[in-house]
Write a protein that holds these residues in place. Sequence first.
Motif, short mmCIF file in Angstrom:
data_model
loop_
_atom_site.label_atom_id
_atom_site.label_comp_id
_atom_site.label_asym_id
_atom_site.label_seq_id
_atom_site.Cartn_x
_atom_site.Cartn_y
_atom_site.Cartn_z
N ASN A 126 0.88 -1.10 0.04
CA ASN A 126 -0.08 -0.15 0.03
C ASN A 126 0.77 1.17 -0.06
N THR A 127 0.91 1.98 -1.11
CA THR A 127 1.29 3.42 -0.95
C THR A 127 0.24 4.45 -0.99
N ALA A 128 -0.98 4.04 -1.27
CA ALA A 128 -2.10 5.02 -1.01
C ALA A 128 -2.09 6.06 -0.11
N PRO A 129 -2.32 7.48 -0.28
CA PRO A 129 -2.26 8.06 0.95
C PRO A 129 -3.74 7.98 1.70
N PRO A 130 -3.77 8.64 2.92
CA PRO A 130 -5.09 8.73 3.74
C PRO A 130 -5.96 9.78 3.04
N GLY A 131 -7.15 9.57 3.52
CA GLY A 131 -8.21 10.77 3.01
C GLY A 131 -9.52 10.11 2.63
N GLU A 132 -10.32 10.97 1.88
CA GLU A 132 -11.66 10.29 1.58
C GLU A 132 -11.65 9.65 0.30
N TYR A 133 -12.17 8.68 0.10
CA TYR A 133 -12.13 7.82 -1.27
C TYR A 133 -13.72 7.72 -1.75
N LYS A 134 -13.87 7.60 -2.70
CA LYS A 134 -15.06 7.32 -3.53
C LYS A 134 -15.27 5.91 -4.19
N LEU A 135 -16.24 5.24 -3.99
CA LEU A 135 -16.40 3.78 -4.67
C LEU A 135 -16.28 4.07 -6.03
N ASP A 136 -15.57 3.22 -6.55
CA ASP A 136 -15.47 2.95 -7.99
C ASP A 136 -16.28 2.10 -8.57
N ASN A 137 -17.61 2.38 -9.03
CA ASN A 137 -18.68 1.11 -9.02
C ASN A 137 -18.47 0.28 -10.48
N THR A 138 -17.45 0.71 -11.20
CA THR A 138 -17.18 -0.12 -12.18
C THR A 138 -16.05 -1.34 -11.90
N HIS A 139 -15.72 -1.18 -10.48
CA HIS A 139 -14.73 -2.46 -10.02
C HIS A 139 -15.41 -2.58 -8.71
N ALA A 140 -16.58 -2.88 -8.61
CA ALA A 140 -17.31 -3.05 -7.38
C ALA A 140 -18.43 -4.02 -7.50
N SER A 141 -18.88 -5.00 -6.49
CA SER A 141 -19.86 -5.69 -6.74
C SER A 141 -20.45 -5.98 -5.30
N VAL A 142 -21.90 -6.18 -5.29
CA VAL A 142 -22.79 -6.59 -3.90
C VAL A 142 -23.31 -7.63 -4.53
N THR A 143 -23.20 -8.95 -4.04
CA THR A 143 -23.67 -10.19 -4.41
C THR A 143 -24.24 -10.79 -3.27
N PHE A 144 -25.40 -11.44 -3.16
CA PHE A 144 -25.98 -12.29 -2.07
C PHE A 144 -26.46 -13.58 -2.56
N ARG A 145 -26.30 -14.62 -1.62
CA ARG A 145 -26.50 -16.08 -1.82
C ARG A 145 -27.60 -16.62 -0.80
N VAL A 146 -28.41 -17.31 -1.19
CA VAL A 146 -29.31 -17.81 -0.29
C VAL A 146 -29.41 -19.29 -0.85
N ASN A 147 -29.82 -20.33 0.42
CA ASN A 147 -30.15 -21.60 0.12
C ASN A 147 -31.46 -21.87 -0.48
N HIS A 148 -31.55 -22.49 -1.58
CA HIS A 148 -32.74 -22.64 -2.39
C HIS A 148 -33.15 -24.09 -2.21
N LEU A 149 -33.96 -24.54 -1.57
CA LEU A 149 -34.80 -25.88 -1.55
C LEU A 149 -33.76 -26.86 -0.84
N GLY A 150 -32.43 -26.34 -0.31
CA GLY A 150 -31.61 -27.26 0.21
C GLY A 150 -30.80 -27.88 -0.94
N LEU A 151 -30.98 -27.27 -2.05
CA LEU A 151 -30.28 -28.04 -3.12
C LEU A 151 -29.06 -27.08 -3.71
N SER A 152 -29.20 -25.89 -3.53
CA SER A 152 -27.94 -25.02 -4.22
C SER A 152 -28.07 -23.56 -3.51
N ARG A 153 -27.04 -22.90 -3.61
CA ARG A 153 -26.96 -21.32 -3.18
C ARG A 153 -27.02 -20.64 -4.18
N TYR A 154 -28.33 -20.09 -4.38
CA TYR A 154 -28.89 -19.23 -5.40
C TYR A 154 -28.11 -17.85 -5.37
#
Length: 231
Positions: free
Chosen positions: A40-68
Amino acid sequence: MKLAAWAFAALTVAACSQPQAEKKAAEPAAPMAAAPAVQNTAPPGEYKLDNTHASVTFRVNHLGLSRYTARFTDIAGKLNFDPANPAAMSVEATVDPNSLETDFPLDEPDFDAELTGPQWLDAGRFPTITFKSTKVEPTGANTAKVTGDFTLHGVTRPLTLDVTFNGGYAAGGMDPSGARIGFSAKGEIKRSEFGIAYGVPAAGTNFGVSDAVEIIIEAEFTQPGPAKPAA
């Protein structure tokens, strides 16, 4: 005679190879290579999310057969970065539930619309999902537990994320965005605690969609570099 020759040859090979095998087994195993240190050479301070390089994923158990698995594509956030004092860092994020994507291949039925509808996320009534950190507890050189207020479906409850800092670099080089840092995070909620109980399996069965929801986050944040002098 030919058979005897083959038997003799086999015995000879076995006799010669056995001491080598024993010797090899006696040698201590080579130590595993240590994971490369996070740079890490990044300085401190306020940063903004780069949403072209970000993801929010979720998984749930479906019928006990897979993690949808599904994801949200409209996300925003900001981070107060202080590598010298991680406990002082803070992060805020907002997700538009209407940006849900399931990759369901058909237009009818519209599965995305069903999951953002009244029985599930009810995005028409609750158009934002938010997280605002309240505490950062370092757990290792590059890991921490980040606790915050998580609001979903109009309900706010505490959520703790296990976060890993993946490194960063200062402005310069080929990145036009300036300084950049990256994180990975995981957490879990019970959706029934946020008023989304449709389809939760009855006790003792997996027939339905699990109450537990696993959240997986990958995120890069950027900070503009110093202003360049006018040409």
